[in-house]
Design an enzyme around this catalytic site. Structure first.
Site, PDB file in Angstrom:
ATOM      1  N   GLY A 143       0.844  -1.189   0.000  1.00  0.00           N
ATOM      2  CA  GLY A 143       0.000   0.000   0.000  1.00  0.00           C
ATOM      3  C   GLY A 143       0.877   1.235   0.000  1.00  0.00           C
ATOM      4  O   GLY A 143       2.086   1.170  -0.283  1.00  0.00           O
ATOM      5  N   THR A 147      -5.064   0.583   0.183  1.00  0.00           N
ATOM      6  CA  THR A 147      -4.878   1.928  -0.374  1.00  0.00           C
ATOM      7  C   THR A 147      -5.766   2.209  -1.584  1.00  0.00           C
ATOM      8  O   THR A 147      -6.383   3.278  -1.663  1.00  0.00           O
ATOM      9  CB  THR A 147      -3.393   2.164  -0.721  1.00  0.00           C
ATOM     10  OG1 THR A 147      -2.632   2.165   0.493  1.00  0.00           O
ATOM     11  CG2 THR A 147      -3.193   3.503  -1.418  1.00  0.00           C
ATOM     12  N   GLN A 196     -11.271   6.393  -0.664  1.00  0.00           N
ATOM     13  CA  GLN A 196     -12.035   7.288  -1.527  1.00  0.00           C
ATOM     14  C   GLN A 196     -11.777   8.759  -1.223  1.00  0.00           C
ATOM     15  O   GLN A 196     -11.546   9.565  -2.110  1.00  0.00           O
ATOM     16  CB  GLN A 196     -13.539   7.013  -1.373  1.00  0.00           C
ATOM     17  CG  GLN A 196     -13.987   5.652  -1.836  1.00  0.00           C
ATOM     18  CD  GLN A 196     -15.455   5.403  -1.530  1.00  0.00           C
ATOM     19  OE1 GLN A 196     -16.070   6.116  -0.745  1.00  0.00           O
ATOM     20  NE2 GLN A 196     -16.020   4.388  -2.149  1.00  0.00           N
ATOM     21  N   GLY A 235      -9.543  11.040   0.519  1.00  0.00           N
ATOM     22  CA  GLY A 235      -8.395  11.861   0.167  1.00  0.00           C
ATOM     23  C   GLY A 235      -7.285  11.744   1.187  1.00  0.00           C
ATOM     24  O   GLY A 235      -7.260  10.832   2.012  1.00  0.00           O
ATOM     25  N   GLU A 271     -13.610  17.389   5.423  1.00  0.00           N
ATOM     26  CA  GLU A 271     -14.290  16.188   5.911  1.00  0.00           C
ATOM     27  C   GLU A 271     -14.511  16.319   7.409  1.00  0.00           C
ATOM     28  O   GLU A 271     -14.069  17.284   8.043  1.00  0.00           O
ATOM     29  CB  GLU A 271     -13.481  14.930   5.567  1.00  0.00           C
ATOM     30  CG  GLU A 271     -13.418  14.643   4.077  1.00  0.00           C
ATOM     31  CD  GLU A 271     -12.647  13.382   3.743  1.00  0.00           C
ATOM     32  OE1 GLU A 271     -12.152  12.716   4.684  1.00  0.00           O
ATOM     33  OE2 GLU A 271     -12.518  13.061   2.553  1.00  0.00           O
ATOM     34  N   HIS A 303     -16.929   3.021  10.155  1.00  0.00           N
ATOM     35  CA  HIS A 303     -17.322   4.092   9.241  1.00  0.00           C
ATOM     36  C   HIS A 303     -18.833   4.274   9.342  1.00  0.00           C
ATOM     37  O   HIS A 303     -19.591   3.316   9.233  1.00  0.00           O
ATOM     38  CB  HIS A 303     -16.918   3.748   7.804  1.00  0.00           C
ATOM     39  CG  HIS A 303     -16.902   4.943   6.912  1.00  0.00           C
ATOM     40  ND1 HIS A 303     -18.048   5.566   6.488  1.00  0.00           N
ATOM     41  CD2 HIS A 303     -15.879   5.646   6.365  1.00  0.00           C
ATOM     42  CE1 HIS A 303     -17.730   6.599   5.718  1.00  0.00           C
ATOM     43  NE2 HIS A 303     -16.414   6.669   5.633  1.00  0.00           N
ATOM     44  N   ARG A 306      -9.368   8.003  14.570  1.00  0.00           N
ATOM     45  CA  ARG A 306      -8.649   8.639  13.466  1.00  0.00           C
ATOM     46  C   ARG A 306      -9.431   9.807  12.881  1.00  0.00           C
ATOM     47  O   ARG A 306     -10.611   9.690  12.566  1.00  0.00           O
ATOM     48  CB  ARG A 306      -8.396   7.614  12.362  1.00  0.00           C
ATOM     49  CG  ARG A 306      -7.791   8.194  11.092  1.00  0.00           C
ATOM     50  CD  ARG A 306      -7.550   7.108  10.067  1.00  0.00           C
ATOM     51  NE  ARG A 306      -8.775   6.544   9.556  1.00  0.00           N
ATOM     52  CZ  ARG A 306      -9.309   6.817   8.362  1.00  0.00           C
ATOM     53  NH1 ARG A 306      -8.711   7.692   7.566  1.00  0.00           N
ATOM     54  NH2 ARG A 306     -10.408   6.225   7.967  1.00  0.00           N
ATOM     55  N   SER A 347      -5.070   8.868   7.517  1.00  0.00           N
ATOM     56  CA  SER A 347      -4.430   7.552   7.416  1.00  0.00           C
ATOM     57  C   SER A 347      -3.437   7.488   6.269  1.00  0.00           C
ATOM     58  O   SER A 347      -2.315   6.987   6.432  1.00  0.00           O
ATOM     59  CB  SER A 347      -5.480   6.457   7.264  1.00  0.00           C
ATOM     60  OG  SER A 347      -6.377   6.764   6.215  1.00  0.00           O
ATOM     61  N   LEU A 348      -3.801   7.955   5.073  1.00  0.00           N
ATOM     62  CA  LEU A 348      -2.856   7.950   3.963  1.00  0.00           C
ATOM     63  C   LEU A 348      -1.636   8.793   4.296  1.00  0.00           C
ATOM     64  O   LEU A 348      -0.501   8.432   3.985  1.00  0.00           O
ATOM     65  CB  LEU A 348      -3.523   8.462   2.684  1.00  0.00           C
ATOM     66  CG  LEU A 348      -4.593   7.554   2.050  1.00  0.00           C
ATOM     67  CD1 LEU A 348      -5.245   8.248   0.868  1.00  0.00           C
ATOM     68  CD2 LEU A 348      -3.993   6.215   1.620  1.00  0.00           C
TER      69      LEU A 348
END
Length: 562
Positions: free
Chosen positions: A36, A66, A70, A72, A137, A261, A406, A411-412
């Site tokens: 990922g 990864t 969706q 970002g 977000e 989620h 989180r 996370s990314l």
């Protein structure tokens, strides 16, 4: 129980998987497990800076979690924004248990790392002035979410990084082994990591069980979604990294903080496996949550309404479902307009149409499902675990960035920032001669294998005990059921196979170990905080504003500390 008092009953887990003897051996200077954003970034940073790096991935390079991201990647790229503002939002979402030093690293280094990602070929959506388009977000007080392809950010990042690896995969300094499940982290006489055992499924000269030896191992194996009945995670997310690190002697922490989620497509009470999520970005653009009577309820739950942190939204949905006697709520985006929705969310629109739902014309039925694990293998800000030579980055790691919950799209960024830091540390230590390869030794303690047929039972126990709302009785039932499965595994009941251990059994053993740890950590923390909601302890307790960590002793008994 009070913090420091007597806790749940002891749990005993295997310290290695039952597996055939290795039939082949390869060596490298560093091994990266996973492909990922974290794994591929680490591999690219290591390439040319150590003589030989080995990349091991469970399926193909482009697999993993990864590509499914969706929304970002969050970073303070706007001149009107700042790392300090990003830090403040992250700490609020983390509900008092973030490691502030780690968050400082994330938000300070994040913008530069995102720009490096662009240099590596990632194409983000642009605004009318040609800059990276930014949106908002849940939990963010500024527009700081960069996205690609509308709602295909993870897929674009994965494409760019895979292309970079493919361009050099025939270089002598890098080797890629695909379709390979890492079984155990190997350790030497000092207890330091010195490689991995892995099972390769029919890949040329590498086939069956073998071992790869190196002075450094970087785990980037992703999450634990398949420990639950339903999740947004791909089928590959069986908690392999957390379980392997634990068996090797590493500390794991914050396991009880599971993010559900809020808006996962509801496909009926019998739906299992990977379910499609409706990105938080849809709510970021103005979509509203309604109950099945058509009443909007989030403004009464939190000042940020639909943009409240995910744990707040998920728990509010669960309560509303109980109040209305339904099994889902509705996400209504119709007022945003058909052309906007199709342009901004092409992937989501197409996926929903495949299920017979038109996002532009009707509310979408949604309910919470497991999505992200804030806990994992405890690391410092360089990715180092408590086992010398073993590193963890991305979702498998517990850096302390996320705390109890989180913040959306962090996370990314975490995978990107800390993969670079871990690679830099490996390079520096290898240069000083601190990460020389060594010979593995057998670890004391039990070995076991859980039969693949037990997986659905494990998933049901974890979902019922450690779902969005938990209590002592449910956790005790889960612990008892998991203990029965564990006892059978240690006795070899149901695990024997005429063809020897199989991938499904190794994965199920990992899922079982993760579910056992999750249940124990959830029972230990007698309060509500972030992604951990205890119906029998509905308030946060200042005495619990600290991390719960777990580790195995030499006999395989889980030791709990906080």
């Amino acid at each position: 129980m009070v913090p420091g008092g007597p806790g749940p009953a002891p749990v005993r887990l295997a310290r290695s998987l039952v597996a055939p003897e290795a039939g082949w051996t390869t060596t490298a200077d560093a091994i990266v497990v996973g492909s990922g954003i974290a794994g591929l970034t680490a591999a690219l940073e290591l390439r040319t800076r150590v003589p030989h790096v080995l990349v091991v991935t469970k399926a193909r390079l482009a697999s993993g979690s990864t590509p499914w991201a969706q929304g970002g990647i969050a970073a303070a790229l706007d001149p009107e924004d700042s790392p300090s503002a990003h830090l403040a939002d992250t700490l609020v979402a983390g509900a008092g248990v973030c490691d502030e030093e780690a968050v400082e690293v994330l938000v300070t280094e994040g913008p530069g790392r995102v720009r490096e990602l662009v240099d590596r070929g990632a194409v983000f959506d642009r605004d009318q002035d040609g800059g990276i388009a930014l949106t908002r977000e849940g939990g963010h007080h500024a527009d700081r979410i960069a996205h690609a392809g509308g709602d295909a950010t993870g897929a674009e990042i994965s494409r760019a990084l895979v292309a970079q690896i493919e361009a050099v995969r025939h270089d002598p300094g890098i080797e890629v082994i695909e379709n390979a499940l890492v079984l155990d982290v190997l350790t030497d006489a000092r207890g330091a990591a010195c490689g991995v055992t892995l099972h390769v499924r029919g890949e040329g000269s590498r086939d069956g069980v073998g071992r790869a030896l190196a002075g450094a191992v970087i785990l980037a194996t992703g999450g634990i979604g398949q420990a639950f009945r339903s999740s947004t995670n791909p089928a590959l997310a069986t908690g392999d990294g957390v379980a392997a690190a634990l068996r090797a002697g590493a500390r794991v922490g914050d396991l009880e903080f599971v993010q559900f989620h809020p808006t996962v497509l509801w496909l009926g009470s019998g739906a299992k496996g990977q379910l499609p999520l409706i990105s938080e970005a849809v709510r970021g653009e103005g979509a509203m949550l309604l109950d099945t009577d058509g009443v909007r309820f989030m403004p009464d739950e939190h000042p940020m309404a639909e943009l409240a942190p995910r744990d707040v939204v998920a728990q509010a949905i669960v309560r509303r479902i109980a109040q209305t006697g339904s099994d889902h709520v509705l996400l209504d985006a119709r007022h945003l307009g058909a052309s906007f929705l199709r342009g901004r969310f092409p992937t989501i629109t197409t996926r929903l149409l495949a299920e017979g739902i038109d996002l532009t014309e009707q509310p979408v039925p949604v309910a919470p499902a497991q999505h992200y694990h804030s806990g994992g293998v405890v690391t410092d800000t360089r990715g180092r675990t408590s086992v010398d030579g073993l590193y963890a980055v991305g979702e498998v790691a517990c850096t302390g960035v996320h705390g109890a919950n989180r913040l959306a799209s962090n996370s990314l960024l975490e995978g990107l920032v800390f993969a670079c830091r871990a690679a830099d540390d490996v390079i520096a230590r290898a240069g000083r001669g601190e990460l020389r390869g060594s010979e593995p030794v057998d670890r004391p303690g039990p070995s076991a294998l859980v039969t693949a047929a037990a997986r659905s039972k494990v998933q049901s126990l974890a979902s019922d005990g450690s779902g969005p709302i938990r209590d002592a009785a449910g956790l005790a039932r889960a612990a008892h059921g998991l203990a029965r499965i564990r006892t059978d595994a240690h006795r070899g009941v149901g695990a024997a196979s005429t063809t020897g251990p199989q991938v499904a059994e190794w994965e199920t053993t990992n899922v079982h170990q993760v579910a056992s740890l999750l249940t124990l950590a959830s029972a230990t923390r007698e309060e509500t905080r972030g992604g951990h909601f205890r119906a029998d302890f509905p308030s946060s307790d200042p005495a619990w504003a600290r991390r719960v960590t777990l580790a195995l002793d030499e006999d395989g008994v889980v030791q709990v500390s906080s």
